[in-house]
Motif scaffolding. Structure first.
Motif, PDB file in Angstrom:
ATOM      1  N   LEU A   1       0.852  -1.192   0.000  1.00 58.86           N
ATOM      2  CA  LEU A   1       0.000   0.000   0.000  1.00 58.86           C
ATOM      3  C   LEU A   1       0.883   1.235   0.000  1.00 58.86           C
ATOM      4  N   PHE A   2       0.339   2.315  -0.516  1.00 61.11           N
ATOM      5  CA  PHE A   2       1.020   3.605  -0.392  1.00 61.11           C
ATOM      6  C   PHE A   2       0.056   4.588   0.238  1.00 61.11           C
ATOM      7  N   VAL A   3       0.566   5.383   1.193  1.00 58.60           N
ATOM      8  CA  VAL A   3      -0.224   6.405   1.872  1.00 58.60           C
ATOM      9  C   VAL A   3       0.495   7.737   1.731  1.00 58.60           C
ATOM     10  N   GLY A   4      -0.193   8.721   1.135  1.00 58.43           N
ATOM     11  CA  GLY A   4       0.397  10.040   0.960  1.00 58.43           C
ATOM     12  C   GLY A   4      -0.668  11.101   0.772  1.00 58.43           C
ATOM     13  N   ASP A   5      -0.221  12.357   0.751  1.00 60.79           N
ATOM     14  CA  ASP A   5      -1.159  13.488   0.701  1.00 60.79           C
ATOM     15  C   ASP A   5      -1.192  14.233  -0.630  1.00 60.79           C
ATOM     16  N   GLN A   6      -0.380  13.831  -1.612  1.00 61.51           N
ATOM     17  CA  GLN A   6      -0.335  14.556  -2.873  1.00 61.51           C
ATOM     18  C   GLN A   6      -0.646  13.640  -4.060  1.00 61.51           C
ATOM     19  N   LEU A   7      -1.458  14.149  -4.966  1.00 59.95           N
ATOM     20  CA  LEU A   7      -1.821  13.370  -6.150  1.00 59.95           C
ATOM     21  C   LEU A   7      -0.686  13.255  -7.153  1.00 59.95           C
ATOM     22  N   PHE A   8      -0.023  14.371  -7.449  1.00 57.64           N
ATOM     23  CA  PHE A   8       0.899  14.404  -8.582  1.00 57.64           C
ATOM     24  C   PHE A   8       2.280  13.829  -8.290  1.00 57.64           C
ATOM     25  N   THR A   9       2.570  13.579  -7.048  1.00 61.99           N
ATOM     26  CA  THR A   9       3.825  12.898  -6.718  1.00 61.99           C
ATOM     27  C   THR A   9       3.503  11.544  -6.099  1.00 61.99           C
ATOM     28  N   ASP A  10       2.885  11.559  -4.940  1.00 67.01           N
ATOM     29  CA  ASP A  10       2.630  10.351  -4.160  1.00 67.01           C
ATOM     30  C   ASP A  10       1.751   9.335  -4.894  1.00 67.01           C
ATOM     31  N   VAL A  11       0.536   9.744  -5.196  1.00 73.04           N
ATOM     32  CA  VAL A  11      -0.445   8.820  -5.772  1.00 73.04           C
ATOM     33  C   VAL A  11      -0.044   8.398  -7.186  1.00 73.04           C
ATOM     34  N   TRP A  12       0.315   9.357  -8.018  1.00 72.61           N
ATOM     35  CA  TRP A  12       0.653   9.036  -9.401  1.00 72.61           C
ATOM     36  C   TRP A  12       1.825   8.054  -9.464  1.00 72.61           C
ATOM     37  N   GLY A  13       2.873   8.297  -8.678  1.00 78.95           N
ATOM     38  CA  GLY A  13       4.026   7.393  -8.682  1.00 78.95           C
ATOM     39  C   GLY A  13       3.676   5.995  -8.219  1.00 78.95           C
ATOM     40  N   ALA A  14       2.899   5.895  -7.153  1.00 77.31           N
ATOM     41  CA  ALA A  14       2.511   4.579  -6.642  1.00 77.31           C
ATOM     42  C   ALA A  14       1.660   3.834  -7.662  1.00 77.31           C
ATOM     43  N   LYS A  15       0.760   4.540  -8.310  1.00 75.84           N
ATOM     44  CA  LYS A  15      -0.082   3.899  -9.322  1.00 75.84           C
ATOM     45  C   LYS A  15       0.768   3.405 -10.491  1.00 75.84           C
ATOM     46  N   LYS A  16       1.776   4.176 -10.885  1.00 71.69           N
ATOM     47  CA  LYS A  16       2.662   3.734 -11.972  1.00 71.69           C
ATOM     48  C   LYS A  16       3.398   2.460 -11.585  1.00 71.69           C
ATOM     49  N   ALA A  17       3.641   2.284 -10.269  1.00 74.45           N
ATOM     50  CA  ALA A  17       4.325   1.082  -9.782  1.00 74.45           C
ATOM     51  C   ALA A  17       3.347  -0.057  -9.487  1.00 74.45           C
ATOM     52  N   GLY A  18       2.055   0.163  -9.718  1.00 70.75           N
ATOM     53  CA  GLY A  18       1.059  -0.887  -9.508  1.00 70.75           C
ATOM     54  C   GLY A  18       0.629  -1.080  -8.064  1.00 70.75           C
ATOM     55  N   ILE A  19       0.836  -0.064  -7.239  1.00 72.03           N
ATOM     56  CA  ILE A  19       0.544  -0.150  -5.803  1.00 72.03           C
ATOM     57  C   ILE A  19      -0.801   0.502  -5.496  1.00 72.03           C
ATOM     58  N   VAL A  20      -1.582  -0.107  -4.613  1.00 71.47           N
ATOM     59  CA  VAL A  20      -2.844   0.466  -4.149  1.00 71.47           C
ATOM     60  C   VAL A  20      -2.537   1.727  -3.348  1.00 71.47           C
ATOM     61  N   THR A  21      -3.306   2.792  -3.630  1.00 68.29           N
ATOM     62  CA  THR A  21      -3.023   4.090  -3.013  1.00 68.29           C
ATOM     63  C   THR A  21      -4.116   4.549  -2.060  1.00 68.29           C
ATOM     64  N   TYR A  22      -3.672   5.273  -1.042  1.00 65.05           N
ATOM     65  CA  TYR A  22      -4.552   5.993  -0.126  1.00 65.05           C
ATOM     66  C   TYR A  22      -4.122   7.443  -0.142  1.00 65.05           C
TER      67      TYR A  22
END
Length: 169
Positions: A112-133
């Motif tokens: 899982l990835f947990v972060g507060d920003q869409l354009f760094t945290d969430v986007w990067g985790a999604k590119k790596a195939g990780i579920v995001t919060y």
């Protein structure tokens, strides 16, 4: 097109996510952003963060702090909470997320990835195939470049919530 930035999940706080339930669903590793996710920007680890990470370890989770900050910021925080860390991570690039999973011995489907920003945290985790919060920022005081990104995030989140049929967070 904006869907590449959409989080998989939202939560008011990193501290309020049902980690025990997620462990029961097979998740074993959690990658966290630090600033405005776990503590206000630039703040040291507090007792809440230390206790939180102790509880995650007790529950069986591996953790890595993934930050674009330099080591003098990240290392003391990691040491205080007892977590491995990666600084100068190059988010939203995939390499930092992949390295974090290597450190934890996890795969994207158990991370899982947990972060507060869409354009760094969430986007990067999604590119790596990780579920995001995506969590709400802890404190409104932020650097100017983040303030500008927040304005763009509001647009993306408007369309995200409209697609989901949920009110904006």
């Amino acid at each position: 097109m904006l869907e590449i930035f959409y989080p998989d999940n939202e939560a008011p706080s990193a501290y309020g996510i049902d980690y025990k339930g997620l462990y029961g669903r097979g998740y074993r590793g959690i990658i966290f952003d630090i600033d405005n996710t776990l503590v206000p920007h630039g703040a040291p680890a507090d007792a809440r963060a230390v206790d939180f990470f102790a509880g995650l370890r007790k529950a069986g989770f591996q953790t890595v702090l993934l930050s674009n900050n330099k080591e003098p910021r990240v290392q003391p925080f990691g040491d205080s909470v007892g977590s491995r860390y990666l600084c100068n991570a190059g988010k939203p690039g995939r390499a930092g997320y992949e390295r974090a999973m290597e450190l934890m011995g996890t795969a994207p489907e158990s991370t899982l990835f947990v972060g507060d920003q869409l354009f760094t945290d969430v986007w990067g985790a999604k590119k790596a195939g990780i579920v995001t919060y995506l969590v709400k920022p802890i404190h409104p005081k932020e650097e100017i470049q983040i303030v500008l990104k927040r304005r763009l995030e509001r647009i993306v989140l408007f369309f995200y919530h409209r697609k989901k049929g949920t009110p904006g967070a």
